[in-house]
Write an enzyme that holds these catalytic residues in place. Structure first.
Site, short mmCIF file in Angstrom:
data_model
loop_
_atom_site.label_atom_id
_atom_site.label_comp_id
_atom_site.label_asym_id
_atom_site.label_seq_id
_atom_site.Cartn_x
_atom_site.Cartn_y
_atom_site.Cartn_z
N ASP A 197 0.84 -1.20 0.00
CA ASP A 197 0.00 0.00 0.00
C ASP A 197 0.88 1.25 0.00
O ASP A 197 0.61 2.22 -0.71
CB ASP A 197 -0.91 -0.04 1.24
CG ASP A 197 -1.86 1.14 1.26
OD1 ASP A 197 -2.56 1.34 0.26
OD2 ASP A 197 -1.89 1.87 2.27
N MET A 257 -22.84 5.03 -11.71
CA MET A 257 -21.44 5.45 -11.57
C MET A 257 -21.30 6.97 -11.57
O MET A 257 -20.61 7.53 -10.73
CB MET A 257 -20.59 4.85 -12.70
CG MET A 257 -20.55 3.36 -12.68
SD MET A 257 -20.01 2.65 -11.10
CE MET A 257 -18.28 3.03 -11.10
N ASP A 287 -26.63 14.94 -17.74
CA ASP A 287 -27.29 13.75 -18.30
C ASP A 287 -28.22 14.22 -19.40
O ASP A 287 -28.40 15.44 -19.60
CB ASP A 287 -28.05 12.99 -17.20
CG ASP A 287 -28.22 11.50 -17.52
OD1 ASP A 287 -27.57 10.67 -16.85
OD2 ASP A 287 -29.00 11.18 -18.45
N VAL A 334 -21.28 7.44 -19.31
CA VAL A 334 -22.55 7.09 -19.98
C VAL A 334 -22.54 5.59 -20.24
O VAL A 334 -21.62 4.89 -19.85
CB VAL A 334 -22.75 7.90 -21.29
CG1 VAL A 334 -22.64 9.40 -21.02
CG2 VAL A 334 -21.77 7.50 -22.38
N LYS A 354 -20.42 6.34 -26.65
CA LYS A 354 -19.30 7.05 -26.03
C LYS A 354 -18.59 7.92 -27.06
O LYS A 354 -18.31 9.10 -26.81
CB LYS A 354 -18.32 6.06 -25.38
CG LYS A 354 -18.88 5.40 -24.11
CD LYS A 354 -17.81 4.67 -23.32
CE LYS A 354 -18.32 3.79 -22.20
NZ LYS A 354 -18.81 4.44 -21.01
N SER A 402 -15.62 0.27 -18.28
CA SER A 402 -15.04 -0.81 -17.48
C SER A 402 -14.25 -1.78 -18.33
O SER A 402 -13.48 -2.57 -17.79
CB SER A 402 -16.12 -1.55 -16.70
OG SER A 402 -17.37 -1.41 -17.26
N HIS A 415 -11.07 4.48 -14.24
CA HIS A 415 -12.01 3.40 -13.94
C HIS A 415 -12.28 3.30 -12.44
O HIS A 415 -11.44 2.83 -11.68
CB HIS A 415 -11.44 2.08 -14.49
CG HIS A 415 -12.35 0.92 -14.29
ND1 HIS A 415 -11.90 -0.38 -14.16
CD2 HIS A 415 -13.70 0.85 -14.20
CE1 HIS A 415 -12.93 -1.19 -13.99
NE2 HIS A 415 -14.03 -0.48 -14.00
N ASN A 467 -17.68 0.04 -8.30
CA ASN A 467 -19.03 0.23 -7.76
C ASN A 467 -19.17 -0.45 -6.41
O ASN A 467 -18.81 -1.63 -6.31
CB ASN A 467 -20.02 -0.38 -8.78
CG ASN A 467 -21.46 -0.14 -8.41
OD1 ASN A 467 -21.77 0.71 -7.59
ND2 ASN A 467 -22.34 -0.92 -9.00
N ASN A 492 -10.53 -5.97 -14.51
CA ASN A 492 -11.54 -6.78 -15.19
C ASN A 492 -10.91 -7.83 -16.09
O ASN A 492 -11.48 -8.90 -16.31
CB ASN A 492 -12.51 -5.90 -15.98
CG ASN A 492 -13.58 -5.34 -15.05
OD1 ASN A 492 -13.88 -5.94 -14.02
ND2 ASN A 492 -14.13 -4.18 -15.39
N1 LIG Z 1 -22.13 -0.19 -12.82
C1 LIG Z 1 -20.93 -0.64 -12.56
O1 LIG Z 1 -20.72 -1.54 -11.74
C2 LIG Z 1 -19.74 -0.04 -13.27
C3 LIG Z 1 -18.48 -0.13 -12.70
C4 LIG Z 1 -17.40 0.49 -13.33
C5 LIG Z 1 -17.59 1.16 -14.51
N2 LIG Z 1 -18.83 1.21 -15.07
C6 LIG Z 1 -18.97 1.93 -16.34
O2 LIG Z 1 -19.52 3.21 -16.08
C7 LIG Z 1 -20.31 3.63 -17.18
C8 LIG Z 1 -21.71 3.98 -16.69
O3 LIG Z 1 -22.27 2.85 -16.08
P1 LIG Z 1 -23.54 2.93 -15.12
O4 LIG Z 1 -23.65 1.60 -14.46
O5 LIG Z 1 -23.45 4.15 -14.28
O6 LIG Z 1 -24.72 3.08 -16.19
P2 LIG Z 1 -26.19 3.66 -15.97
O7 LIG Z 1 -27.00 3.05 -17.04
O8 LIG Z 1 -26.61 3.54 -14.57
O9 LIG Z 1 -26.01 5.21 -16.27
C9 LIG Z 1 -25.73 5.74 -17.54
C10 LIG Z 1 -26.32 7.16 -17.56
O10 LIG Z 1 -25.81 7.81 -18.71
C11 LIG Z 1 -26.85 8.63 -19.23
N3 LIG Z 1 -26.54 8.97 -20.61
C12 LIG Z 1 -26.68 8.23 -21.73
N4 LIG Z 1 -26.25 8.94 -22.80
C13 LIG Z 1 -25.82 10.14 -22.34
C14 LIG Z 1 -25.26 11.30 -22.95
N5 LIG Z 1 -25.10 11.37 -24.25
N6 LIG Z 1 -24.93 12.34 -22.16
C15 LIG Z 1 -25.10 12.27 -20.82
N7 LIG Z 1 -25.65 11.21 -20.21
C16 LIG Z 1 -25.99 10.16 -20.96
C17 LIG Z 1 -28.10 7.81 -19.03
O11 LIG Z 1 -29.25 8.62 -19.07
C18 LIG Z 1 -27.84 7.20 -17.66
O12 LIG Z 1 -28.34 8.02 -16.64
C19 LIG Z 1 -20.28 2.50 -18.18
O13 LIG Z 1 -19.26 2.74 -19.12
C20 LIG Z 1 -19.92 1.30 -17.32
O14 LIG Z 1 -19.29 0.27 -18.03
C21 LIG Z 1 -19.92 0.65 -14.46
#
Ligand SMILES: NC(=O)c1ccc[n+]([C@@H]2O[C@H](COP(=O)([O-])OP(=O)(O)OC[C@H]3O[C@@H](n4cnc5c(N)ncnc54)[C@H](O)[C@@H]3O)[C@@H](O)[C@H]2O)c1
Length: 716
Positions: free
Chosen positions: A297, A326, A345, A402, A409, A431, A452, A455, A502
């Site tokens: 650490d 996220m 959003d 998103v 993206k 991710s 990254h 969650n 991952n």
């Molecule tokens: N959920 C997890 O455990 C986790 C962990 C690490 C990384 N991630 C990554 O984080 C990202 C988001 O995941 P999430 O779980 O929060 O998804 P989610 O579906 O909960 O949230 C996505 C949000 O993005 C919004 N969105 C879509 N298009 C948009 C745009 N053009 N402009 C602004 N907002 C927009 C949607 O309305 C939604 O609120 C993904 O790339 C995911 O792979 C997720």
């Protein structure tokens, strides 16, 4: 000056009072390394030899009092074996007892952090005065050991068995009010009054107005409980501590057994017993792993620190795209740690949800008394929800969160790049998707990196900062600096699908799916992996992650590494997702979920799951727990080694910490590299070979085969 050494000095303050001051030369903190301990003893002898001394106050020349023993010395010391370890701590104990036995009163003035060996030194004094700014405690169990400089002897004699067990077995830091309530310190004062308070106390003792001799006698005598009381106190503690620590963390129970055996003895005999049990704890593989983890650490934090120094850029304003699980978490974390953030959003419901989540998390902090209500509103005010790009021209970094879809993206990046400054960093929270791939088409790919988070964002300590082929050092460094400011531990990794964490997690899931394909019961797999030390087994973890998300990510990984991550058969998770079972998020995955009394999802087995998956699993077969562990862990560990070979992750320290902080790898195993070292790399390669027929994931890479042939280890 009565004495002056590299760590301790003794000054006569007049009226027979001597000040023993600890100020370790060349270090920012005071720690009790072997040299400092020898110096402490020399200082004690100087005090003993001076006929004019009538009382002593112990002070610190640093912002901390004493952080504890020097953990970097543990590796060598613990490798010497039980007998040598016991001898070593007994030698230190003789020094502390010599100090305790000085023929006049002693007072510790605890100005700051006072932990482990530091607290044990303070306990060797007759009285302890503590600053309101200080904290005390015995964190040793977190390193797989327990206090070995007399802490388990003096503490129960001073504060009672129950309190001592609680302090020692939990390893918790104690604030001044708790320390005073339990009797571990005698007074708590404002920082600026500390010195005067310590002096006043020692004067009173010298004048005979305090019974310091009686006080000291209690620490030298057996514990003041009759046999029945002792039995009751220890047996009830053992039940609680045993259940809390579990079989994988033996140190708290060893501490207790030691205290029980030593309870009827006077100090010197009790110290012998403590040394014997301490040595037993120190030679456990858990102690080696946890000490290794502590040092890893530090390495990781130092590396992040030097990355951070490479950037002069100050992130004053951040933005996050996406207010989902996220994005909402990232906005909260940024705001809590003081960086204002715009949350954008495309749906106002999502913004409401994100703000509500942040509000709920903050309310909990207020309820627990961790923050004041006005701090809550100030924090919320640092998050600015919006549906448009209006204020983006002043933003220093944009964190994109998103949906996990490369097309969406890329469209978002193209849109946003025209609204920002030349040097605004764009960081994707993807991710799995390769950062270099996402950068393709950007006007300023040098400003693009991966960031990254895991969650739930507010809980998980790790942030992988991903350097794409074109990412600049400046962009990586500024992102690392922001992650640290957000209270996270950043680890810089090179780009590939899944990055580091991952990329190694999905082979583990593949091992799990193969076991089910071959007839294992998923509940038996979960049980075996939880026994191994994971916070949850793979089926349960799938449910928590979200099975649709996992299937989607697995597809990205399959495309990236088709030689080993693209099976030509359907797995159970795919079948369950097709049946609309997405895990905890919709109440049904491998298990079903219903809210418990506190509203938390409680899992139960579901016969329907077995019905649904029966087309893709073999006839039920019992697998020994060791076989289950091997079939899940071998693919993960082999992939860790491949990542080291390919320099995706820079060092075994960073690899191990990422697994511990990112996905809860069992801490007492120290991480994948430490696990390999403890098992022996050659034994691991042999284990991989045993399962070679299961495919390339089970083929140990060259790095491991070379290490096995040369009998090498990752650490030490
Ligand atoms: N959920 C997890 O455990 C986790 C962990 C690490 C990384 N991630 C990554 O984080 C990202 C988001 O995941 P999430 O779980 O929060 O998804 P989610 O579906 O909960 O949230 C996505 C949000 O993005 C919004 N969105 C879509 N298009 C948009 C745009 N053009 N402009 C602004 N907002 C927009 C949607 O309305 C939604 O609120 C993904 O790339 C995911 O792979 C997720």
């Amino acid at each position: 000056m009565l004495y002056s050494g590299p760590a301790f000095s003794v000054t006569a303050l007049g009226d027979g009072i001597a000040e023993l001051n600890f100020d370790l030369a060349g270090d920012s903190v005071n720690k009790l390394n072997q040299a400092a301990l020898r110096d402490f003893d020399a200082a004690t002898r100087a005090i003993a030899n001076d006929a004019s001394v009538k009382g002593v106050i112990v002070t610190s020349g640093k912002a901390v009092f004493i952080v504890g023993a020097d953990v970097t010395e543990f590796g060598g010391m613990f490798a010497a074996g039980e007998e040598a370890i016991a001898k070593n701590v007994l030698e230190v104990n003789r020094m502390l007892s010599r100090f305790e036995d000085l023929p006049f009163p002693t007072v510790a003035a605890i100005n700051g952090v006072c932990l482990g060996g530091g607290m044990e030194l303070a306990l060797a004094c007759d009285y302890r005065v503590m600053s309101m700014a200080a904290s005390v405690g015995f964190p040793e169990v977190k390193l797989g050991i327990f206090p070995g400089f007399g802490g388990t002897v003096r503490m129960p004699r001073l504060v009672g068995v129950d309190n001592a067990v609680e302090w020692i077995a939990t390893g918790a830091d104690k604030k001044p009010d708790a320390a005073l309530k339990d009797g571990a310190v005698d007074a708590v004062v404002a920082p600026e009054q500390l010195r005067d308070a310590a002096l006043a106390l020692v004067r009173q003792a010298i004048a005979g107005r305090l019974d310091w001799k009686g006080r000291r006698a209690e620490k030298l005598a057996p514990i003041k409980l009759n046999q029945l009381e002792q039995m009751m106190a220890f047996s009830s503690s053992m039940a609680v501590v045993g259940a809390q620590a579990g079989p994988n963390y033996p140190a708290p129970m060893l501490a207790l057994k030691n205290m029980q055996e030593a309870a009827t003895k006077g100090r010197d005999e009790a110290l012998q017993i403590e040394a014997k049990y301490f040595a037993k704890a120190a030679v456990t593989p858990q102690a080696a792993a946890l000490v290794g983890l502590f040092l890893a650490d530090q390495v990781v934090k130092k590396t992040a620190g030097s990355w951070g120094k490479k950037s002069a850029k100050e992130i004053k304003q951040a933005a996050v795209l996406g207010a989902g699980i996220m994005g909402g978490g990232i906005a909260y974390q940024s705001a809590v740690k003081g960086t204002p953030i715009i949350m954008k959003d495309i749906r106002s419901e999502a913004l409401d949800l994100g703000m509500n989540e942040a509000g709920k998390l903050l309310s909990k902090q207020v309820e627990k008394g961790r923050i004041k209500p006005d701090a809550m509103s100030a924090t919320l005010a640092r998050i600015r929800p919006t549906l448009n790009y209006g204020d983006f021209k002043d933003v220093d970094i944009i964190i994109e969160a998103v949906v996990e879809n490369p097309k969406v993206k890329k469209a978002v990046f193209a849109e946003v790049e025209g609204m920002i400054k030349e040097d605004t960093i764009i960081a994707s929270n993807t991710s799995t998707i390769s950062i270099s791939y996402l950068a393709d088409g950007l006007k300023r790919p040098q400003n693009f990196v991966g960031m990254h988070f895991f969650n739930p964002v507010h809980m998980m300590p790790l942030v992988e900062v991903i350097r794409g082929k074109q990412s600049s050092d400046e962009a990586v460094a500024a992102t690392v600096k922001l992650a640290s400011k957000m209270g996270k531990t950043p680890v810089v990794v090179n780009d590939c699908p899944g990055f580091f964490v991952n990329r190694v997690l999905f082979p583990y899931f593949a091992g799990f799916h193969m076991l089910l394909r071959d007839g294992a019961d998923f509940q038996a797999v979960d049980k075996a992996m939880e026994r191994f030390g994971w916070p949850m087994g793979p089926a349960y973890l799938m449910d928590v992650v979200g099975m649709d998300t996992a299937v989607h990510a697995a597809d990205v990984m399959a495309e990236g590494f088709p030689d080993r991550m693209k099976p030509d058969w359907k797995n159970t998770t795919q079948v369950l997702v097709a049946a609309q079972r997405f895990g905890q998020k919709n109440g049904k995955g491998y298990y079903t979920y219903a809210p418990d009394k506190k509203g938390k999802p409680k899992k139960s087995p579901d016969p329907e799951t077995y019905e649904l998956i029966k087309g893709v699993v073999g006839a039920r077969k019992e697998f020994a727990p060791e076989e289950i562990v091997a079939r899940c862990m071998v693919p993960m560990v082999n992939e860790v080694a491949r990542c080291l070979e390919e320099k995706i992750v820079a060092s075994p320290y960073e690899a191990d910490m990422s697994l511990i902080y990112g996905i809860g790898f069992p801490p007492f195993r120290g991480g994948a590299c430490r696990y390999l070292d403890q098992m022996g790399v050659a034994s691991f390669v042999a284990l991989s070979d045993k399962y070679a027929s299961l495919g390339k994931l089970y083929d140990a890479p060259k790095l491991l085969r070379d290490m096995a042939a040369a009998n090498k280890k990752f650490f030490g």
